[in-house]
Design a protein around this motif. Sequence first.
Motif, mmCIF file in Angstrom:
data_model
loop_
_atom_site.group_PDB
_atom_site.id
_atom_site.type_symbol
_atom_site.label_atom_id
_atom_site.label_comp_id
_atom_site.label_asym_id
_atom_site.label_seq_id
_atom_site.Cartn_x
_atom_site.Cartn_y
_atom_site.Cartn_z
ATOM 1 N N ASN A 1 -23.121 38.325 45.800
ATOM 2 C CA ASN A 1 -23.200 36.944 46.291
ATOM 3 C C ASN A 1 -22.569 35.909 45.361
ATOM 4 N N VAL A 2 -21.590 36.320 44.560
ATOM 5 C CA VAL A 2 -20.868 35.339 43.735
ATOM 6 C C VAL A 2 -19.639 34.800 44.472
ATOM 7 N N GLY A 3 -19.363 35.340 45.676
ATOM 8 C CA GLY A 3 -18.272 34.802 46.491
ATOM 9 C C GLY A 3 -16.983 35.583 46.435
ATOM 10 N N LYS A 4 -17.038 36.895 46.184
ATOM 11 C CA LYS A 4 -15.814 37.696 46.058
ATOM 12 C C LYS A 4 -15.019 37.721 47.363
ATOM 13 N N SER A 5 -15.678 38.094 48.447
ATOM 14 C CA SER A 5 -14.975 38.241 49.729
ATOM 15 C C SER A 5 -14.439 36.911 50.222
ATOM 16 N N GLN B 1 -15.569 40.434 55.942
ATOM 17 C CA GLN B 1 -16.799 39.800 56.396
ATOM 18 C C GLN B 1 -17.524 39.193 55.207
ATOM 19 N N THR B 2 -18.164 38.055 55.448
ATOM 20 C CA THR B 2 -18.923 37.399 54.387
ATOM 21 C C THR B 2 -20.329 37.118 54.873
ATOM 22 N N SER B 3 -21.240 36.916 53.928
ATOM 23 C CA SER B 3 -22.637 36.656 54.269
ATOM 24 C C SER B 3 -23.292 35.878 53.152
ATOM 25 N N ALA B 4 -24.296 35.067 53.505
ATOM 26 C CA ALA B 4 -25.059 34.334 52.493
ATOM 27 C C ALA B 4 -26.033 35.241 51.769
ATOM 28 N N ASN B 5 -26.251 36.433 52.320
ATOM 29 C CA ASN B 5 -27.169 37.392 51.703
ATOM 30 C C ASN B 5 -26.392 38.402 50.881
ATOM 31 N N PRO B 6 -26.955 38.868 49.756
ATOM 32 C CA PRO B 6 -26.254 39.833 48.915
ATOM 33 C C PRO B 6 -26.190 41.201 49.567
ATOM 34 N N GLY B 7 -25.123 41.961 49.244
ATOM 35 C CA GLY B 7 -25.048 43.348 49.696
ATOM 36 C C GLY B 7 -24.237 43.568 50.955
ATOM 37 N N MET B 8 -23.499 42.546 51.451
ATOM 38 C CA MET B 8 -22.685 42.722 52.659
ATOM 39 C C MET B 8 -21.607 43.790 52.438
ATOM 40 N N THR B 9 -20.874 43.687 51.320
ATOM 41 C CA THR B 9 -19.836 44.669 51.005
ATOM 42 C C THR B 9 -20.483 45.853 50.285
ATOM 43 N N GLN B 10 -20.396 47.050 50.895
ATOM 44 C CA GLN B 10 -21.063 48.212 50.315
ATOM 45 C C GLN B 10 -20.096 49.341 49.971
ATOM 46 N N ALA B 11 -18.810 49.112 50.192
ATOM 47 C CA ALA B 11 -17.822 50.148 49.862
ATOM 48 C C ALA B 11 -16.529 49.484 49.441
ATOM 49 N N LEU B 12 -15.702 50.220 48.726
ATOM 50 C CA LEU B 12 -14.387 49.716 48.323
ATOM 51 C C LEU B 12 -13.558 49.434 49.565
ATOM 52 N N SER B 13 -12.944 48.248 49.627
ATOM 53 C CA SER B 13 -12.168 47.870 50.802
ATOM 54 C C SER B 13 -10.820 48.592 50.822
ATOM 55 N N THR B 14 -10.159 48.511 51.957
ATOM 56 C CA THR B 14 -8.759 48.916 52.012
ATOM 57 C C THR B 14 -7.944 47.855 51.277
ATOM 58 N N ARG B 15 -6.695 48.172 50.966
ATOM 59 C CA ARG B 15 -5.859 47.212 50.241
ATOM 60 C C ARG B 15 -5.577 45.987 51.109
ATOM 61 N N LEU B 16 -5.752 44.826 50.509
ATOM 62 C CA LEU B 16 -5.487 43.577 51.202
ATOM 63 C C LEU B 16 -4.266 42.919 50.563
ATOM 64 N N LYS B 17 -3.244 42.660 51.353
ATOM 65 C CA LYS B 17 -2.036 42.019 50.830
ATOM 66 C C LYS B 17 -2.305 40.526 50.664
ATOM 67 N N ALA C 1 -32.018 35.491 41.407
ATOM 68 C CA ALA C 1 -32.664 35.348 42.711
ATOM 69 C C ALA C 1 -32.421 33.954 43.292
ATOM 70 N N LEU C 2 -32.381 32.941 42.438
ATOM 71 C CA LEU C 2 -32.153 31.575 42.916
ATOM 72 C C LEU C 2 -30.781 31.414 43.566
ATOM 73 N N ILE C 3 -29.765 32.090 43.049
ATOM 74 C CA ILE C 3 -28.426 31.984 43.652
ATOM 75 C C ILE C 3 -28.251 33.018 44.767
ATOM 76 N N ALA C 4 -29.373 33.639 45.192
ATOM 77 C CA ALA C 4 -29.379 34.634 46.264
ATOM 78 C C ALA C 4 -28.592 35.880 45.891
ATOM 79 N N GLY C 5 -28.580 36.216 44.605
ATOM 80 C CA GLY C 5 -27.898 37.419 44.150
ATOM 81 C C GLY C 5 -28.767 38.659 44.229
ATOM 82 N N ILE C 6 -30.064 38.466 44.481
ATOM 83 C CA ILE C 6 -31.012 39.567 44.629
ATOM 84 C C ILE C 6 -31.569 39.525 46.045
#
Length: 407
Positions: free
Chosen positions: A157-161, A181-197, A231-236
């Motif tokens: 939830n630091v805003g990578k995606s 895909q993005t989400s305000a909750n942590p844990g949306m991305t659970q696998a290594l993505s395909t390459r993004l140009k 937890a305050l920044i919704a990282g947990i």
Amino acid sequence: MALTHIPKPILPIPPSWFPGHMMKFTRMLPTLLTRTDVVLEIRDSRLPLTSINRTLEGALRKWRNERGWDPNHPGRRIMATEACEHIVVLNKRDLVPEWGMEPFTNAMAKKFPHQRLLFASWQRPKDIRTLSDLLVSITKQHPHAMELNVLVIGMPNVGKSTLLNALRNTGIKGRTPKAFQTSANPGMTQALSTRLKVSLDPLVYAFDTPGVMLPFLGRGAEGAERGVKLALIAGIKEGLYDMEALALYLLYRLNVLNPISPAYLRILPSGSSPTTDLDEFLTLLAQRMGMMKRGAELDTSRAAVYFVRWWREEGGLIAANEALQLDASASHGTQGWGFDFQWDVQPSELSGRELVQQKMELSIDEYVASTDQEEHDENNVSDTQKKKQLVMEEKKRRRERYAAKRG
């Protein structure tokens, strides 16, 4: 009237949240780095130290050494046949006071000369263009390489995606679909993505990765505070913390940022004064918002949830814009920036950016010394992790004995 004494709250023991996909990525990282040219590490500007993932530091250090950086002089490169850069992006820059950014950047450059650091917000096109231009410039320094591969890492939830989507839209002209895909909750991305140009000329590709939490947040007061901050920044994961514990720490931090007129006064009844008492604060907030339970009783639990969510959605912007920058002539000596920096100012000290940078350098030194000591004392490893490590070592010894007998 300004608060003259802001006591640090007693916080709960931090929970453990380290799902299997995080462990899987941590094990994959050394292999992924062999085909990585740039590590783009995203941290949260509000927690520029706490959002450092020490779990990944060992693999990054080995990658740098293998690519020709001098292990004894981190800012010097012995051999530069291929790109090897570690860029730290402090995302959500609009949630910290502007006056601390330059002193922090200078302080970090002294302590970590091998990193390139910049503040950014995906809502500011200029920041995204700066990051895009930096990646392109690194590519042009290695014209023999056919492409630049960027690995994006960081805590949940630091805003990578979100940042990568903005980077893609800047680097490739014309309409581009949202890549991740993005989400305000942590844990949306659970696998290594395909390459993004993210750039066509020169070719730059990026990989999004799962957010990786620390397997163990630590012992004692330091571990407790680390957990509540994340937890305050919704990282947990939501639900692992009681909202009143988060509200207590948030009240404390907003008081540190501005002891004269904290941001939360905007949501309290007119004429309210700053307070360090959570019960008093939640009672006032519940009154102001008309939050009642059956029997005409004020619903302070609901008020705690409202307070934390207000800060995440709009209160953080208000707190950043209204944070008080103190100097040696102030009537009280507590100063804060973000949630990781707090210091006292003495009347004999300098004022302005020189003072802020000096205090930040001391805070960074204390953080590094503290985390190094935690690692030395194994206070960053839970009892469960120690047991698992012993089991793995025993299995390894048995395999070696079995192989020796067969040999």
